[in-house]
Design a protein around this motif. Structure first.
Motif, PDB file in Angstrom:
ATOM      1  N   ILE A  65      28.930  70.855  55.439  1.00 33.47           N
ATOM      2  CA  ILE A  65      30.096  71.735  55.319  1.00 33.47           C
ATOM      3  C   ILE A  65      31.011  71.596  56.549  1.00 33.47           C
ATOM      4  O   ILE A  65      32.235  71.737  56.435  1.00 33.47           O
ATOM      5  CB  ILE A  65      29.659  73.202  55.065  1.00 33.47           C
ATOM      6  CG1 ILE A  65      30.829  74.034  54.531  1.00 33.47           C
ATOM      7  CG2 ILE A  65      29.058  73.828  56.312  1.00 33.47           C
ATOM      8  CD1 ILE A  65      31.154  73.800  53.086  1.00 33.47           C
ATOM      9  N   ALA A  66      30.426  71.305  57.713  1.00 35.63           N
ATOM     10  CA  ALA A  66      31.257  71.059  58.901  1.00 35.63           C
ATOM     11  C   ALA A  66      32.051  69.765  58.721  1.00 35.63           C
ATOM     12  O   ALA A  66      33.213  69.668  59.131  1.00 35.63           O
ATOM     13  CB  ALA A  66      30.377  70.983  60.157  1.00 35.63           C
ATOM     14  N   GLU A  88      38.090  81.455  51.697  1.00 36.72           N
ATOM     15  CA  GLU A  88      38.267  82.182  52.958  1.00 36.72           C
ATOM     16  C   GLU A  88      39.384  81.581  53.798  1.00 36.72           C
ATOM     17  O   GLU A  88      39.981  82.273  54.625  1.00 36.72           O
ATOM     18  CB  GLU A  88      36.958  82.214  53.748  1.00 36.72           C
ATOM     19  CG  GLU A  88      35.825  82.951  53.040  1.00 36.72           C
ATOM     20  CD  GLU A  88      36.185  84.392  52.707  1.00 36.72           C
ATOM     21  OE1 GLU A  88      36.608  85.107  53.619  1.00 36.72           O
ATOM     22  OE2 GLU A  88      36.078  84.776  51.521  1.00 36.72           O
ATOM     23  N   LEU A 126      33.662  78.690  48.519  1.00 40.90           N
ATOM     24  CA  LEU A 126      33.684  79.884  49.363  1.00 40.90           C
ATOM     25  C   LEU A 126      34.508  79.624  50.620  1.00 40.90           C
ATOM     26  O   LEU A 126      35.356  80.443  51.006  1.00 40.90           O
ATOM     27  CB  LEU A 126      32.249  80.297  49.705  1.00 40.90           C
ATOM     28  CG  LEU A 126      32.062  81.701  50.271  1.00 40.90           C
ATOM     29  CD1 LEU A 126      30.684  82.248  49.865  1.00 40.90           C
ATOM     30  CD2 LEU A 126      32.202  81.795  51.774  1.00 40.90           C
ATOM     31  N   MET A 127      34.291  78.471  51.250  1.00 43.72           N
ATOM     32  CA  MET A 127      35.069  78.173  52.460  1.00 43.72           C
ATOM     33  C   MET A 127      36.550  78.074  52.123  1.00 43.72           C
ATOM     34  O   MET A 127      37.389  78.631  52.839  1.00 43.72           O
ATOM     35  CB  MET A 127      34.578  76.896  53.139  1.00 43.72           C
ATOM     36  CG  MET A 127      35.300  76.629  54.455  1.00 43.72           C
ATOM     37  SD  MET A 127      34.432  75.490  55.547  1.00 43.72           S
ATOM     38  CE  MET A 127      34.764  73.943  54.736  1.00 43.72           C
ATOM     39  N   GLU A 179      29.521  76.481  48.245  1.00 44.08           N
ATOM     40  CA  GLU A 179      29.838  76.626  49.673  1.00 44.08           C
ATOM     41  C   GLU A 179      31.252  76.115  49.958  1.00 44.08           C
ATOM     42  O   GLU A 179      31.995  76.712  50.739  1.00 44.08           O
ATOM     43  CB  GLU A 179      28.786  75.903  50.524  1.00 44.08           C
ATOM     44  CG  GLU A 179      27.402  76.537  50.360  1.00 44.08           C
ATOM     45  CD  GLU A 179      26.311  75.889  51.197  1.00 44.08           C
ATOM     46  OE1 GLU A 179      26.596  74.965  51.978  1.00 44.08           O
ATOM     47  OE2 GLU A 179      25.147  76.314  51.061  1.00 44.08           O
ATOM     48  N   GLY A 194      23.141  84.574  49.101  1.00 38.17           N
ATOM     49  CA  GLY A 194      24.017  85.451  49.891  1.00 38.17           C
ATOM     50  C   GLY A 194      25.100  86.119  49.064  1.00 38.17           C
ATOM     51  O   GLY A 194      25.606  87.166  49.443  1.00 38.17           O
ATOM     52  N   GLY A 195      25.454  85.522  47.929  1.00 41.56           N
ATOM     53  CA  GLY A 195      26.510  86.086  47.084  1.00 41.56           C
ATOM     54  C   GLY A 195      27.894  85.742  47.597  1.00 41.56           C
ATOM     55  O   GLY A 195      28.071  85.297  48.731  1.00 41.56           O
ATOM     56  N   SER A 196      28.875  85.973  46.753  1.00 42.58           N
ATOM     57  CA  SER A 196      30.262  85.732  47.164  1.00 42.58           C
ATOM     58  C   SER A 196      30.706  86.870  48.078  1.00 42.58           C
ATOM     59  O   SER A 196      30.087  87.940  48.106  1.00 42.58           O
ATOM     60  CB  SER A 196      31.173  85.678  45.939  1.00 42.58           C
ATOM     61  OG  SER A 196      31.350  86.979  45.411  1.00 42.58           O
ATOM     62  N   ALA A 239      23.554  78.259  49.791  1.00 43.74           N
ATOM     63  CA  ALA A 239      23.341  79.599  50.360  1.00 43.74           C
ATOM     64  C   ALA A 239      23.987  80.712  49.543  1.00 43.74           C
ATOM     65  O   ALA A 239      23.398  81.792  49.418  1.00 43.74           O
ATOM     66  CB  ALA A 239      23.825  79.634  51.815  1.00 43.74           C
ATOM     67  N   PRO A 240      25.177  80.518  48.963  1.00 43.41           N
ATOM     68  CA  PRO A 240      25.766  81.640  48.209  1.00 43.41           C
ATOM     69  C   PRO A 240      24.947  82.049  46.981  1.00 43.41           C
ATOM     70  O   PRO A 240      25.140  83.145  46.463  1.00 43.41           O
ATOM     71  CB  PRO A 240      27.142  81.095  47.787  1.00 43.41           C
ATOM     72  CG  PRO A 240      27.471  80.050  48.808  1.00 43.41           C
ATOM     73  CD  PRO A 240      26.136  79.411  49.130  1.00 43.41           C
TER      74      PRO A 240
END
Lengths: 321, 321
Positions: free
Chosen positions: A227-228, A274, A270-271, A267, A308-310, A304-305
């Motif tokens: 993701i990085a 955001e 989600l990124m 992921e 962890g969820g949205s 992870a989501p």
């Protein structure tokens, strides 16, 4: 200081790439259910199956049944993968649902090519020539290069940007010979060797040499930096990403049992959410599709989501309290 | 365009934070074995245990045995966590091995404070006053603020940089009242709400208001963006990170069973290695400690290098071939 894109174009590769590493057989109906669930998330592009030799990849013996079974949704492009004329012919039988387009597959690392495709560089160039001839005969355009092991290789070690340039040059020459024009290159971090600096250096070098080329990133999370690396690519304006729901997958040829697969679609979405970048994808629907993928493979997936969820769901609850 | 540090200072929190979410009891000897293994990796700082109420956290009833049991290694700073005078007194009994220093713990989100510490904002400020009095009596300096939920909260939703500033201001006022000087703040993404932009905005705001303050990041990977957030912090020159071996942990108060824990030390070290940033840590030794942590908890941990391996090991093999 960054050139973030305003919209990402995500190619969901879970149904095709995701299951090839799973030990158990996945039923055609499960594959169809996952494609249908993904079609409802708003994703633009789904790679639905592989038309490869059932002897080499028995898990895709049912590619035709899967294509016949899923419900094609307006606005979604469905594609497939193949490496030879037999596969191309099988794909062409499904032009009602599939967008049939080729891609020149090259490995920047010769040792990986030998391990993955059982061909050295010359053998591979010869095979690509045949691939291009077959596509010309079938009147299927080939405008993309897929570069495997573009950032490093478990067998060859580090890969320098100059080697990536040379492989793209190989692909362009082969395409030109066959009357095709290469418009895009997909840089694959097949074995998880990339880091943010290498992403910057390699993309910078490719752009300098081929300014008109569209660059897509296909990143694996083998060592946790996926993701990085995606963020580093996005900062340079890269807007095309291959991902898999749940982080399904992993490279079966990399000799790393249990290693993580592609970066998880959830992921990346989600990124993007955001960072204010459009994807067209409903993250909560995508997380549901990820849970379906977990039920299909019978184990939890690395995304992870999924646990962890949205953030949207928590924001809604917080604003109600 | 970036201000990457030349060296990271990593605080390994696995032994302390990592086990609190595990369902089964972890034996004192296992805790000691993990601390000893970590001491051999080159890490500078290990948070070894919690001196908290055995009634609230039964898993740390053996904190004294653990401290007595591990072998303190030259060059490694060992610390512990406590929240009240009883804990402070217990820590002070181990000054031969532990570096005893306090930190003002505040939650930027009041709903989280109520859930985690069972205190509202006023109750928490009162508790911190008592904490500071106790530390003054014990002649223990308190020069750090730990800010929980600094980037968002499952209960309160989004957290703005201004709220972070206000909480730091609270902490500074309390410290000043008690004759202490705050020199550093640890911004904790306790529930995994951060993204690279928010990291940049919040750190920018804190630096503008408190230019002399050293900033550390304590990131959780709840939604998969942990390493991208760490990279965003490193680009701003942040050099202090709390991490856990294997990605042990998870916040037991966040009401998210199965959610990921802290960012994994292995992933941060691997990224630092690839970016040319010193950590002093031997990644292969650290991966061995991660495998030990997996054997101790009896399940696999989220750290990708535990399965993908270091790149150094593959580079060595590639150069031999």
């Amino acid at each position: 200081m960054s050139d973030l894109p305003s919209r990402l174009h995500i190619s969901e590769e879970g149904p095709r790439e995701g299951f090839q590493i799973e030990p158990g057989p996945i039923s055609s109906s499960d594959k169809i259910a996952l494609i249908d669930a993904l079609s409802d998330t708003g994703v633009e592009h789904i790679q639905a199956c592989s038309f490869v030799s059932p002897r080499l990849v028995p898990g895709w013996a049912d590619a035709a049944e899967v294509v016949e079974g899923f419900t094609a949704r307006d606005g979604v492009t469905y594609t497939a993968l193949w490496f030879n004329d037999r596969g191309l012919q099988r794909a062409c039988e499904h032009k009602d649902k599939l967008t049939v387009r080729g891609s020149i597959h090259l490995a920047v690392s010769e040792p990986f090519s030998i391990s993955n495709l059982n061909r050295d560089r010359d053998g591979n160039l010869k095979a690509v020539r045949q691939y291009l001839l077959d596509h010309k005969t079938a009147d299927v355009a080939v405008e993309d290069i897929t570069l495997m092991a573009a950032f490093g290789c478990n067998f060859a070690g580090d890969i320098a940007p100059e080697q990536v340039i040379a492989s793209i040059q190989d692909g362009i020459e082969l395409a030109t010979e066959s009357g095709n024009t290469v418009r895009s290159v997909t840089l694959c971090d097949t074995m998880g060797w990339a880091n943010p600096h290498l992403i910057e250096h390699t993309i910078g070098a490719v752009r300098e040499r081929f300014p008109e080329m569209k660059i897509a990133l296909h990143l694996h999370d083998t060592r946790g930096l996926g993701i990085a690396n995606a963020y580093a690519g996005m900062r340079l304006g890269v807007a095309e990403f291959d991902t898999t729901v749940g982080g399904l997958g992993g490279c079966p040829f990399a000799k790393q049992p249990g290693a993580s697969g592609n970066i998880a679609t959830e992921e990346l979405v989600l990124m993007a959410n955001e960072l204010g970048i459009e994807t067209g994808i409903d993250l909560d629907a995508l997380i549901e599709a990820g849970h379906l993928a977990e039920r299909i493979v019978g184990h939890s997936l690395p995304s992870a989501p999924l646990r962890g969820g949205s953030l949207g769901s928590y924001r809604s609850r917080a604003s109600v309290q």
